[in-house]
Design a protein around this motif. Structure first.
Motif, PDB file in Angstrom:
ATOM      1  N   ARG A 118       3.760 -42.504  -2.076  1.00 33.44           N
ATOM      2  CA  ARG A 118       2.560 -41.466  -1.859  1.00 33.44           C
ATOM      3  C   ARG A 118       2.268 -41.542  -0.174  1.00 33.44           C
ATOM      4  N   ASP A 119       1.832 -42.791   0.295  1.00 32.38           N
ATOM      5  CA  ASP A 119       1.378 -42.918   1.603  1.00 32.38           C
ATOM      6  C   ASP A 119       2.472 -42.621   2.551  1.00 32.38           C
ATOM      7  N   LYS A 120       3.575 -42.791   2.316  1.00 34.47           N
ATOM      8  CA  LYS A 120       4.792 -42.661   3.201  1.00 34.47           C
ATOM      9  C   LYS A 120       4.901 -40.987   3.300  1.00 34.47           C
ATOM     10  N   ILE A 121       4.887 -40.079   2.168  1.00 29.89           N
ATOM     11  CA  ILE A 121       4.983 -38.883   2.341  1.00 29.89           C
ATOM     12  C   ILE A 121       3.727 -38.037   3.066  1.00 29.89           C
ATOM     13  N   CYS A 122       2.556 -38.764   2.522  1.00 32.15           N
ATOM     14  CA  CYS A 122       1.325 -38.072   3.187  1.00 32.15           C
ATOM     15  C   CYS A 122       1.317 -38.229   4.626  1.00 32.15           C
ATOM     16  N   ASN A 123       1.740 -39.626   5.160  1.00 25.38           N
ATOM     17  CA  ASN A 123       1.630 -39.777   6.624  1.00 25.38           C
ATOM     18  C   ASN A 123       2.707 -38.695   7.268  1.00 25.38           C
ATOM     19  N   ALA A 124       3.745 -38.576   6.621  1.00 25.39           N
ATOM     20  CA  ALA A 124       4.793 -37.779   7.325  1.00 25.39           C
ATOM     21  C   ALA A 124       4.343 -36.393   7.415  1.00 25.39           C
ATOM     22  N   ALA A 179       3.622 -33.957  10.605  1.00 29.23           N
ATOM     23  CA  ALA A 179       4.329 -32.467  10.652  1.00 29.23           C
ATOM     24  C   ALA A 179       3.380 -31.430  10.780  1.00 29.23           C
ATOM     25  N   GLY A 180       2.000 -31.755  10.640  1.00 29.55           N
ATOM     26  CA  GLY A 180       0.986 -30.660  11.069  1.00 29.55           C
ATOM     27  C   GLY A 180       0.843 -29.744   9.551  1.00 29.55           C
ATOM     28  N   LEU A 181       1.521 -30.553   8.380  1.00 30.54           N
ATOM     29  CA  LEU A 181       1.333 -29.930   7.105  1.00 30.54           C
ATOM     30  C   LEU A 181       0.290 -30.754   6.303  1.00 30.54           C
ATOM     31  N   THR A 182      -1.046 -30.603   6.571  1.00 30.69           N
ATOM     32  CA  THR A 182      -1.974 -31.388   5.928  1.00 30.69           C
ATOM     33  C   THR A 182      -1.864 -31.576   4.592  1.00 30.69           C
ATOM     34  N   PRO A 183      -1.633 -32.865   4.102  1.00 29.79           N
ATOM     35  CA  PRO A 183      -1.517 -32.921   2.463  1.00 29.79           C
ATOM     36  C   PRO A 183      -2.926 -33.170   1.866  1.00 29.79           C
ATOM     37  N   CYS A 184      -3.035 -32.662   0.741  1.00 28.76           N
ATOM     38  CA  CYS A 184      -4.138 -33.042  -0.107  1.00 28.76           C
ATOM     39  C   CYS A 184      -3.805 -34.256  -0.967  1.00 28.76           C
ATOM     40  N   VAL A 185      -4.157 -35.532  -0.507  1.00 31.12           N
ATOM     41  CA  VAL A 185      -3.641 -36.649  -0.841  1.00 31.12           C
ATOM     42  C   VAL A 185      -4.042 -37.130  -2.417  1.00 31.12           C
ATOM     43  N   PRO A 186      -2.939 -37.223  -3.367  1.00 33.34           N
ATOM     44  CA  PRO A 186      -3.089 -37.254  -4.863  1.00 33.34           C
ATOM     45  C   PRO A 186      -3.644 -38.560  -5.118  1.00 33.34           C
ATOM     46  N   GLN A 187      -4.306 -38.344  -6.194  1.00 32.03           N
ATOM     47  CA  GLN A 187      -4.878 -39.694  -7.004  1.00 32.03           C
ATOM     48  C   GLN A 187      -3.760 -40.278  -8.105  1.00 32.03           C
ATOM     49  N   ALA A 209       0.390 -29.817  -0.026  1.00 35.80           N
ATOM     50  CA  ALA A 209       0.231 -29.614   1.337  1.00 35.80           C
ATOM     51  C   ALA A 209       0.331 -28.294   2.030  1.00 35.80           C
ATOM     52  N   ASP A 210      -0.619 -28.174   3.094  1.00 34.97           N
ATOM     53  CA  ASP A 210      -1.101 -26.861   3.799  1.00 34.97           C
ATOM     54  C   ASP A 210       0.070 -26.567   4.456  1.00 34.97           C
ATOM     55  N   ILE A 211       0.865 -25.214   4.033  1.00 36.33           N
ATOM     56  CA  ILE A 211       1.886 -24.816   5.026  1.00 36.33           C
ATOM     57  C   ILE A 211       1.474 -23.525   5.683  1.00 36.33           C
ATOM     58  N   GLY A 264      -1.964 -19.558  -3.760  1.00 37.15           N
ATOM     59  CA  GLY A 264      -0.892 -20.702  -3.482  1.00 37.15           C
ATOM     60  C   GLY A 264      -0.099 -20.080  -2.273  1.00 37.15           C
ATOM     61  N   GLU A 265      -0.609 -19.129  -1.636  1.00 41.50           N
ATOM     62  CA  GLU A 265       0.427 -18.614  -0.643  1.00 41.50           C
ATOM     63  C   GLU A 265       0.520 -19.624   0.718  1.00 41.50           C
ATOM     64  N   THR A 266      -0.454 -20.507   0.720  1.00 44.17           N
ATOM     65  CA  THR A 266      -0.420 -21.351   1.997  1.00 44.17           C
ATOM     66  C   THR A 266      -0.253 -22.643   1.630  1.00 44.17           C
ATOM     67  N   LEU A 267       0.309 -22.921   0.293  1.00 43.08           N
ATOM     68  CA  LEU A 267       0.404 -24.238  -0.169  1.00 43.08           C
ATOM     69  C   LEU A 267       1.961 -24.620  -0.473  1.00 43.08           C
TER      70      LEU A 267
END
Ligand code: PLP
Length: 368
Positions: free
Chosen positions: A278-284, A288-296, A303-305, A340-343
């Motif tokens: 989870r941490d790897k993908i969220c950091n990536a 990449a400028g695709l802000t993640p909503c870090v899952p619990q 992520a915001d696309i 969901g158009e920007t996710l």
């Protein structure tokens, strides 16, 4: 997206297919069962050894007791369990509250069984349930609320307070709670998994649905189950029998062996390994400028696309696939309207080398 990804030879982070290893005890027991002739129909509620193993393991992790004789139905995956639950307990036209972003199968199962989904929006970053919003969605036709904790796609792990509030509404309006807990062992951080049936007073109206597709990495085996009061289990078991008779016999043996033999360390290792993923993908995604909503919990990240060109989420994820060779699911798949158009949803249930390469490619996005 999977088809497009395959056509391009990309890395598929779209479908929720785990590619981590199947526990050897599970594989070997299923193979032995085939050789030893466990190849015919089983009881429509499942092999008794499996029902006993499910009851024991469920009690161990949630504290809730279910009787293997009559309160457990082994089904064709959690998917089959929800389908049979809807066939058994809903009438055409009954309304069911579904939180969104939702897991598509929940909504389509309701539609296929002629029930009516009523959407209640949860908002990032906390995805908290707002009581007034649920109350507004309840009508005389409402019959059930679907909860999915940890949730696909948001990764939300519902708190005790939220579940108690849902329980309170369910009691007030005499509703079922259908709870999909397939990701119960994928939790990261301080929150714990609360099974709604463990809340005092809720057990009788709750249908607890879970399975081993994810925990044992056997999505193709089709073994899931539901746990509930006998009167509901009988009706659900009837439809289980009618629709597909039983879950695959030798695979039920393999799963029973796994549930009996794998100790707490197996489940805590899943949490540890997936926490790192989870941490790897969220950091990536951040890089990449695709802000993640870090899952619990669960193994997806929204992520915001919005920074990627395209007039809707489908075009944006196609552009992302073309630029990076990484496939994800457009956000529109999780909403009934255009919210969901920007996710986009990225699945991180991947072997480390595959996930590492996907992260490397995503991190290059800013340079392109
Ligand atoms: N429930 C949720 C929330 C899921 O995300 C999935 C798979 O992606 C399933 C159920 C499917 O479970 P099963 O393979 O047991 O049918």
């Amino acid at each position: 997206m999977s088809i497009e990804c395959e056509r391009m030879g990309g890395i598929n982070l779209s479908q929720g297919v785990v590619d981590t290893e199947v526990p050897i005890v599970v594989r070997q027991a299923a193979q032995r069962a085939i050789d030893e002739g466990v190849n015919t129909y089983t009881h429509h509620e499942g092999l008794v050894q499996l029902r006993k193993a499910i009851a024991e393991k469920h009690k161990r992790f949630t504290g809730v007791e279910f009787d293997p004789e009559g309160e457990i139905v082994v089904s064709s995956g959690a998917t089959g369990a929800l389908y049979c639950t809807c066939l058994a307990l809903l009438e055409p036209g009954d309304e069911v509250i579904v939180f969104e972003p939702f897991y598509g199968y929940h909504v389509t199962t309701l539609i296929a069984t002629e029930a009516v989904p009523k959407h209640v929006r949860l908002d990032p970053p906390g995805w908290e349930i707002v009581r007034e919003n649920v109350e507004k969605a309840i009508t005389p036709k409402t019959r059930a609320i679907i909860l999915n904790t940890p949730s696909n796609p948001s990764g939300k792990v519902f708190s005790r307070n939220e579940i108690e509030m849902i329980g309170d509404l369910a009691e007030k309006h005499d509703l079922f709670i259908f709870t999909d807990e397939i990701y119960e062992h994928f939790i990261y951080g301080s929150k714990s998994h609360i099974s709604p049936a463990s809340i005092p007073g809720l057990s009788d109206r709750t249908i607890t649905i879970s399975g081993v597709s994810k925990t044992f990495s056997i999505t193709g085996w089709r073994i899931g189950y539901c746990l509930c009061n006998k009167k509901w289990a009988e009706a659900i078991g009837y439809f289980n029998d009618l629709v597909y008779v039983c879950a695959p016999a030798p695979l039920q043996v393999g799963v029973a062996k796994g549930l009996i033999n794998l100790g707490d360390d197996y489940y805590s290792k899943i949490e540890e390994e997936y926490h790192i993923k989870r941490d790897k993908i969220c950091n990536a995604l951040d890089a990449a400028g695709l802000t993640p909503c870090v899952p619990q919990g669960a193994y997806y990240v929204l992520a915001d696309i919005s920074g990627i060109h395209g007039k809707n989420s489908k075009e944006r994820v196609m552009n992302l696939l073309n630029k990076t060779g990484v496939a994800c699911v457009p956000g529109e798949a999780f909403y009934h309207d255009d919210a969901g158009e920007t996710l986009a949803r990225f699945c991180f249930a991947k072997e480390d080398k595959v996930l590492d390469e996907a992260c490397r490619r995503l991190e290059q996005l800013m340079k392109k």
